[in-house]
Design a protein around this motif. Structure first.
Motif, PDB file in Angstrom:
ATOM      1  N   ILE A  51       0.873  -1.175   0.000  1.00  0.00           N
ATOM      2  CA  ILE A  51       0.000   0.000   0.000  1.00  0.00           C
ATOM      3  C   ILE A  51       0.905   1.217   0.000  1.00  0.00           C
ATOM      4  CG2 ILE A  51      -1.813   1.236   1.245  1.00  0.00           C
ATOM      5  CD1 ILE A  51      -2.478  -1.572   2.504  1.00  0.00           C
ATOM      6  N   SER A  52       0.721   2.072  -0.988  1.00  0.00           N
ATOM      7  CA  SER A  52       1.670   3.151  -1.200  1.00  0.00           C
ATOM      8  C   SER A  52       0.950   4.490  -1.394  1.00  0.00           C
ATOM      9  CB  SER A  52       2.506   2.831  -2.442  1.00  0.00           C
ATOM     10  OG  SER A  52       3.460   3.819  -2.673  1.00  0.00           O
ATOM     11  N   GLY A  53       1.486   5.525  -0.744  1.00  0.00           N
ATOM     12  CA  GLY A  53       1.032   6.886  -0.970  1.00  0.00           C
ATOM     13  C   GLY A  53      -0.353   7.229  -0.457  1.00  0.00           C
ATOM     14  N   CYS A  54      -0.819   6.528   0.544  1.00  0.00           N
ATOM     15  CA  CYS A  54      -2.154   6.802   1.087  1.00  0.00           C
ATOM     16  C   CYS A  54      -2.066   7.746   2.281  1.00  0.00           C
ATOM     17  CB  CYS A  54      -2.837   5.504   1.496  1.00  0.00           C
ATOM     18  SG  CYS A  54      -3.227   4.449   0.097  1.00  0.00           S
ATOM     19  N   LYS A  55      -3.116   8.552   2.443  1.00  0.00           N
ATOM     20  CA  LYS A  55      -3.176   9.501   3.551  1.00  0.00           C
ATOM     21  C   LYS A  55      -4.550   9.397   4.201  1.00  0.00           C
ATOM     22  CE  LYS A  55      -1.372  13.630   3.056  1.00  0.00           C
ATOM     23  NZ  LYS A  55      -1.189  15.044   2.641  1.00  0.00           N
ATOM     24  N   ASN A  56      -4.553   9.338   5.531  1.00  0.00           N
ATOM     25  CA  ASN A  56      -5.793   9.229   6.303  1.00  0.00           C
ATOM     26  C   ASN A  56      -6.603   8.006   5.876  1.00  0.00           C
ATOM     27  OD1 ASN A  56      -5.178  11.687   7.624  1.00  0.00           O
ATOM     28  ND2 ASN A  56      -6.033  12.818   5.910  1.00  0.00           N
ATOM     29  N   LEU A  57      -5.966   6.861   5.942  1.00  0.00           N
ATOM     30  CA  LEU A  57      -6.586   5.594   5.556  1.00  0.00           C
ATOM     31  C   LEU A  57      -6.823   4.742   6.796  1.00  0.00           C
ATOM     32  CD1 LEU A  57      -7.429   3.417   3.425  1.00  0.00           C
ATOM     33  CD2 LEU A  57      -5.014   2.701   3.420  1.00  0.00           C
ATOM     34  N   THR A  58      -8.050   4.240   6.930  1.00  0.00           N
ATOM     35  CA  THR A  58      -8.388   3.292   7.978  1.00  0.00           C
ATOM     36  C   THR A  58      -8.810   1.991   7.318  1.00  0.00           C
ATOM     37  OG1 THR A  58      -9.096   5.000   9.541  1.00  0.00           O
ATOM     38  CG2 THR A  58      -9.957   2.781   9.903  1.00  0.00           C
ATOM     39  N   ILE A  59      -8.249   0.890   7.796  1.00  0.00           N
ATOM     40  CA  ILE A  59      -8.677  -0.447   7.366  1.00  0.00           C
ATOM     41  C   ILE A  59      -9.330  -1.074   8.591  1.00  0.00           C
ATOM     42  CG2 ILE A  59      -7.972  -2.670   6.427  1.00  0.00           C
ATOM     43  CD1 ILE A  59      -5.465  -1.228   5.298  1.00  0.00           C
ATOM     44  N   ARG A  60     -10.658  -1.271   8.498  1.00  0.00           N
ATOM     45  CA  ARG A  60     -11.420  -1.724   9.666  1.00  0.00           C
ATOM     46  C   ARG A  60     -12.116  -3.047   9.368  1.00  0.00           C
ATOM     47  NH1 ARG A  60     -16.772  -1.071  11.174  1.00  0.00           N
ATOM     48  NH2 ARG A  60     -17.149   0.585   9.660  1.00  0.00           N
ATOM     49  N   GLY A  61     -11.922  -3.971  10.267  1.00  0.00           N
ATOM     50  CA  GLY A  61     -12.606  -5.251  10.149  1.00  0.00           C
ATOM     51  C   GLY A  61     -13.868  -5.288  10.978  1.00  0.00           C
ATOM     52  N   GLU A  62     -14.812  -6.051  10.505  1.00  0.00           N
ATOM     53  CA  GLU A  62     -16.029  -6.352  11.263  1.00  0.00           C
ATOM     54  C   GLU A  62     -16.003  -7.847  11.547  1.00  0.00           C
ATOM     55  OE1 GLU A  62     -19.047  -4.887   8.547  1.00  0.00           O
ATOM     56  OE2 GLU A  62     -19.026  -2.918   9.513  1.00  0.00           O
ATOM     57  N   ASN A  63     -15.153  -8.217  12.504  1.00  0.00           N
ATOM     58  CA  ASN A  63     -14.879  -9.616  12.824  1.00  0.00           C
ATOM     59  C   ASN A  63     -14.235 -10.322  11.626  1.00  0.00           C
ATOM     60  OD1 ASN A  63     -14.723 -11.717  14.639  1.00  0.00           O
ATOM     61  ND2 ASN A  63     -16.684 -12.573  14.057  1.00  0.00           N
ATOM     62  N   ALA A  64     -13.341  -9.604  10.949  1.00  0.00           N
ATOM     63  CA  ALA A  64     -12.647 -10.119   9.770  1.00  0.00           C
ATOM     64  C   ALA A  64     -11.276 -10.658  10.175  1.00  0.00           C
ATOM     65  CB  ALA A  64     -12.484  -9.017   8.730  1.00  0.00           C
ATOM     66  N   THR A  65     -10.859 -11.697   9.470  1.00  0.00           N
ATOM     67  CA  THR A  65      -9.539 -12.294   9.685  1.00  0.00           C
ATOM     68  C   THR A  65      -8.739 -12.191   8.400  1.00  0.00           C
ATOM     69  OG1 THR A  65     -10.354 -13.861  11.327  1.00  0.00           O
ATOM     70  CG2 THR A  65      -8.293 -14.432  10.229  1.00  0.00           C
ATOM     71  N   ILE A  66      -7.521 -11.680   8.518  1.00  0.00           N
ATOM     72  CA  ILE A  66      -6.564 -11.699   7.414  1.00  0.00           C
ATOM     73  C   ILE A  66      -5.718 -12.955   7.634  1.00  0.00           C
ATOM     74  CG2 ILE A  66      -4.624 -10.548   6.309  1.00  0.00           C
ATOM     75  CD1 ILE A  66      -7.171  -8.915   6.073  1.00  0.00           C
ATOM     76  N   ARG A  67      -5.837 -13.907   6.723  1.00  0.00           N
ATOM     77  CA  ARG A  67      -5.072 -15.162   6.848  1.00  0.00           C
ATOM     78  C   ARG A  67      -3.987 -15.169   5.779  1.00  0.00           C
ATOM     79  NH1 ARG A  67      -8.651 -19.984   7.345  1.00  0.00           N
ATOM     80  NH2 ARG A  67      -8.693 -19.217   9.477  1.00  0.00           N
ATOM     81  N   THR A  68      -2.724 -15.207   6.227  1.00  0.00           N
ATOM     82  CA  THR A  68      -1.603 -15.239   5.303  1.00  0.00           C
ATOM     83  C   THR A  68      -1.120 -16.670   5.115  1.00  0.00           C
ATOM     84  OG1 THR A  68      -0.008 -14.848   7.074  1.00  0.00           O
ATOM     85  CG2 THR A  68      -0.845 -12.909   5.905  1.00  0.00           C
ATOM     86  N   HIS A  69      -0.496 -16.882   3.970  1.00  0.00           N
ATOM     87  CA  HIS A  69       0.084 -18.193   3.687  1.00  0.00           C
ATOM     88  C   HIS A  69       1.433 -18.303   4.390  1.00  0.00           C
ATOM     89  CE1 HIS A  69       1.277 -21.831   1.756  1.00  0.00           C
ATOM     90  NE2 HIS A  69       2.329 -21.249   1.214  1.00  0.00           N
ATOM     91  N   PHE A  70       1.685 -19.428   5.036  1.00  0.00           N
ATOM     92  CA  PHE A  70       2.968 -19.703   5.673  1.00  0.00           C
ATOM     93  C   PHE A  70       3.537 -20.975   5.072  1.00  0.00           C
ATOM     94  CE2 PHE A  70       5.452 -21.859   9.045  1.00  0.00           C
ATOM     95  CZ  PHE A  70       6.500 -20.962   9.087  1.00  0.00           C
ATOM     96  N   ASP A  71       4.755 -20.879   4.552  1.00  0.00           N
ATOM     97  CA  ASP A  71       5.429 -22.038   3.960  1.00  0.00           C
ATOM     98  C   ASP A  71       6.472 -22.534   4.956  1.00  0.00           C
ATOM     99  OD1 ASP A  71       6.771 -23.951   2.499  1.00  0.00           O
ATOM    100  OD2 ASP A  71       6.975 -22.712   0.712  1.00  0.00           O
ATOM    101  N   ASN A  72       6.185 -23.652   5.633  1.00  0.00           N
ATOM    102  CA  ASN A  72       7.093 -24.156   6.656  1.00  0.00           C
ATOM    103  C   ASN A  72       8.217 -25.008   6.075  1.00  0.00           C
ATOM    104  OD1 ASN A  72       5.648 -26.439   5.999  1.00  0.00           O
ATOM    105  ND2 ASN A  72       4.789 -26.755   8.029  1.00  0.00           N
TER     106      ASN A  72
END
Length: 146
Positions: A51-72
């Protein structure tokens, strides 16, 4: 702040379909004074979002989950969810973060061979492994977890 609901923009929660490209594009279109809302669900990322060059940005979840991939199976298996570059006044709130594969395992030492300098470790069943994982560190505790 202008509210932007990701599901209204075609980004739907999914535990196994990556939304990184669409979410990155949307977030970078919200350059100023936006609140991006992620409704309840899991948003799966197989790569980090820039995310680049943003000003006054809110990222709000409503019981949201960000799930990332993990390579073990590789040393640098954890890449993360977001990179913020040249942004001002950012807020992340009400988001949960998780991985698709546990970055940690637990087990118990069942045999120690001091002469050979090795030990046998039994991995607990709730941590499925296939033997090709990369082991980066070991922490030990006694039965009282000290």
């Amino acid at each position: 702040m202008k509210p932007v609901i990701v599901t209204d923009c075609g980004i739907v929660p999914s535990a196994n379909i990556c939304c990184a490209d669409a979410l990155e594009k949307l977030l970078n279109q919200c350059k100023e004074n936006c609140e991006v809302i992620l409704p309840e669900g899991v948003y799966f990322l197989t790569r980090r979002i820039l995310i680049s060059g943003c000003k006054n940005l809110t990222i709000r979840g409503e019981n949201a989950t960000i799930r990332t991939h993990f390579d073990n199976k590789v040393k640098s298996g954890m890449d993360g969810a977001f990179t913020f570059q040249d942004c001002e006044n950012l807020t992340l709130k009400n988001l949960h973060f998780d991985t698709d594969v546990s970055p940690n395992i637990s087990g118990t030492v069942c045999n120690i061979d001091p002469e050979k300098g090795c030990f046998d470790l039994q991995i607990f069943d709730e941590f499925p492994i296939d033997g090709d994982e990369y082991l980066e560190a070991i922490n030990s505790v006694d039965n009282e977890y000290t």
